[in-house]
Each structure stands twice: as C-alpha cells, then as structure tokens.
Design an enzyme around this catalytic site. Structure first.
Site, PDB file in Angstrom:
ATOM      1  N   LYS A  50       0.841  -1.188   0.000  1.00  0.00           N
ATOM      2  CA  LYS A  50       0.000   0.000   0.000  1.00  0.00           C
ATOM      3  C   LYS A  50       0.880   1.244   0.000  1.00  0.00           C
ATOM      4  O   LYS A  50       1.721   1.425   0.885  1.00  0.00           O
ATOM      5  CB  LYS A  50      -0.905   0.012   1.236  1.00  0.00           C
ATOM      6  N   LYS A  79      -7.366   8.012  -1.431  1.00  0.00           N
ATOM      7  CA  LYS A  79      -8.724   8.402  -1.005  1.00  0.00           C
ATOM      8  C   LYS A  79      -9.250   9.602  -1.797  1.00  0.00           C
ATOM      9  O   LYS A  79      -9.567  10.651  -1.236  1.00  0.00           O
ATOM     10  CB  LYS A  79      -8.746   8.696   0.499  1.00  0.00           C
ATOM     11  N   ASP A  82     -13.448  14.329  -5.013  1.00  0.00           N
ATOM     12  CA  ASP A  82     -13.488  15.608  -5.720  1.00  0.00           C
ATOM     13  C   ASP A  82     -14.633  15.533  -6.719  1.00  0.00           C
ATOM     14  O   ASP A  82     -15.419  14.578  -6.678  1.00  0.00           O
ATOM     15  CB  ASP A  82     -12.124  15.848  -6.412  1.00  0.00           C
ATOM     16  N   THR A 135     -12.279   5.550  10.553  1.00  0.00           N
ATOM     17  CA  THR A 135     -12.435   5.046  11.925  1.00  0.00           C
ATOM     18  C   THR A 135     -11.992   6.068  12.968  1.00  0.00           C
ATOM     19  O   THR A 135     -12.200   5.867  14.159  1.00  0.00           O
ATOM     20  CB  THR A 135     -11.660   3.729  12.130  1.00  0.00           C
ATOM     21  N   ARG A 226       3.178  -1.392  10.427  1.00  0.00           N
ATOM     22  CA  ARG A 226       4.326  -1.450  11.335  1.00  0.00           C
ATOM     23  C   ARG A 226       4.683  -2.822  11.893  1.00  0.00           C
ATOM     24  O   ARG A 226       5.880  -3.090  12.050  1.00  0.00           O
ATOM     25  CB  ARG A 226       4.128  -0.413  12.448  1.00  0.00           C
TER      26      ARG A 226
END
Ligand code: C5P
Length: 247
Positions: A50, A79, A82, A135, A226
């Site tokens: 990603k 994301k 527009d 979230t 991570r």
C-alpha cells in the site's frame, strides 16, 4: 466463515488459495529508499504494497512505477474525493501507473464513484475500493457535520452506494466487516486495516484485531504496516501472519 470470492483473487499467476492474496503491507515511510528496503526485506512473503499519502506525496509516481516494474502489486491509497471529472481523470492516471487497487471516498456520491469505476476500466482488474466512514470519526463527529444516525448506519449506507455504483469493495474495520457481509453478501472485497498479530505492539491503533479475527469477520484482505515494516525480520513476521490466515 466467509472467504474471498474467486473473482477477488486479483493477483495473476498466484493461486487463489495462496494466503498472500489476502495480505497488503503498508509502506508508511517518507522515502523511496526506505520503502525499497522494506520491500527487499519482505522478499516474496508479500506481493502487494500500500502506497498512501505520505510516501506518494514525498516520492510521487516513480515509487509506484518502480514497485510495479519489480513485479509487486500496488494499492494506491489516496482516497480521492473531488468532482466526478477530476476523480475520473486521477483514476485514469493511476491506471496508467499500473496500480491494482485504489481508494475513493464513498461520500463523493454516485456520480463521482461511477466516474472512478468507468476510468478504472482502462486497466482490467483494477479494483476501486470505497472508504466509508474513517475510523477516526465517532458519532459526535458525524453529528457535528450534519450526518444523522449511528456510525454503523453511515457505513452501511455508504457501502451500499459504493457497491451500487460499481465499486469492487470497501475499506472497513473488522467490526464493520461482519455487518457488511450480512448486508451485502460475499461478492465484494473488504480491506481491513488495524490488524495486529497476537502479542505485538498496538502502535497508535486503538481497536485492533488479529489477522485471523479479521478474516473470520469477513475481511477479504488485511492491511498490515508497522508489525511487518518495523519488525527485526519483516519476512518472518509476514510469514507468521500468512500462517495465521491460511486455510
Ligand atoms: O502500521 P499499521 O498496521 O497501523 O498501518 C495501518 C495502515 O492502514 C496505515 O497505512 C493507515 O493509514 C491505514 N489505516 C488505518 N486505519 C484505518 C484506515 C486506514 O490504520 N481505519
């Protein structure tokens, strides 16, 4: 428990039951060199990476092109939100870069989502995923911006709009995944972040699930950052996660 539908096995030349179909490693770093170090350390234990706002803003299209050229699959998580024309044009460019998955905000509404989905057709297999409610937002935040009802109501409403307008899936927490499966069935992707292997550090994630719990809740793909990228042995960590989600 729900498994990814066959048409969500989006990696060509990789068996549908290969657990690497379900694992996405988040490259949340600021330089191409740091990203490439992680990719090299993970080796063939993961196939999809990603690239989000941080890395893309720092390094731009070349990092995406390099990952694609080296045979990796890229989930471009920018994301988009527009006007339809602008989002369609951006998705056309993302398709040209060779990404395999990208995100748009479902709140951009039907016309914008259709523009994204239409533009994505220029690259067969490119999955347009919709972000429903971030979230980081709770019911109070939604109320302040004029959105009534519970967070879950909004998630379901936005996912319904996204799927009705041709999106191949959504980004959702594991908690939302089971509701979305119950509501909309199996034939769409649910990409779930906030995943922590049992016993690992939570980082700044508040609500976390294990890889197996995410898949059992209905996720078709998990995003892990991570725990893999900061591990002493990223390949071993990725393999441990694959072990937890296989079968
Ligand atoms: O390092 P970690 O596993 O927490 O990375 C999770 C990735 O998923 C990050 O790129 C983060 O932006 C993203 N994400 C998240 N929670 C969400 C949505 C996206 O952690 N609700």
């Amino acid at each position: 428990m729900p498994a990814a539908s066959p048409n969500l096995s989006f990696l060509p030349n990789v068996r549908g039951d290969d657990p690497r179909q379900k694992l996405i490693v988040a490259l949340d770093v600021s330089t191409a060199a740091a990203a490439q170090r992680i990719v090299a350390a993970v080796g063939d234990s993961a196939l999809t990476y990603k690239v989000g706002m941080q890395l893309y803003t720092a390094e731009g299209p070349p990092i995406v092109r390099d990952l694609v050229a080296s045979g990796r699959h890229v989930f471009l998580d920018l994301k988009y939100h527009d006007i339809p024309n602008t989002v369609g044009a951006a998705v056309t460019e993302a398709a040209r870069l060779g990404v395999s998955m990208l995100t748009v905000h479902a709140a951009g509404s039907g016309k914008m989502l259709r523009a994204a989905v239409e533009a994505a057709k220029s690259r067969p297999g490119l999955m347009v995923l919709a972000v429903t409610v971030l979230t980081s937002l709770d019911g109070n935040d939604l109320e302040k911006i004029g959105v009534r009802g519970t967070v879950e109501d909004s998630v379901v409403r936005l996912a319904t709009i996204a799927l009705a307008n041709g999106c191949r899936g959504v980004v959702a927490s594991a908690r939302e995944a089971s509701t979305l499966r119950a509501e909309h069935g199996e034939d769409f992707a649910i990409v779930t972040p906030g995943v922590r292997p049992a016993g690992s550090s939570m980082g700044d994630q508040v609500r976390v699930v294990t890889p197996a719990e995410a898949i059992a809740s209905g996720a078709s793909h998990i995003v892990v950052g991570r725990p893999i990228t900061e591990a002493a042995d990223p390949a071993a960590e990725a393999r441990a996660i694959l072990g937890q989600i296989s079968g």
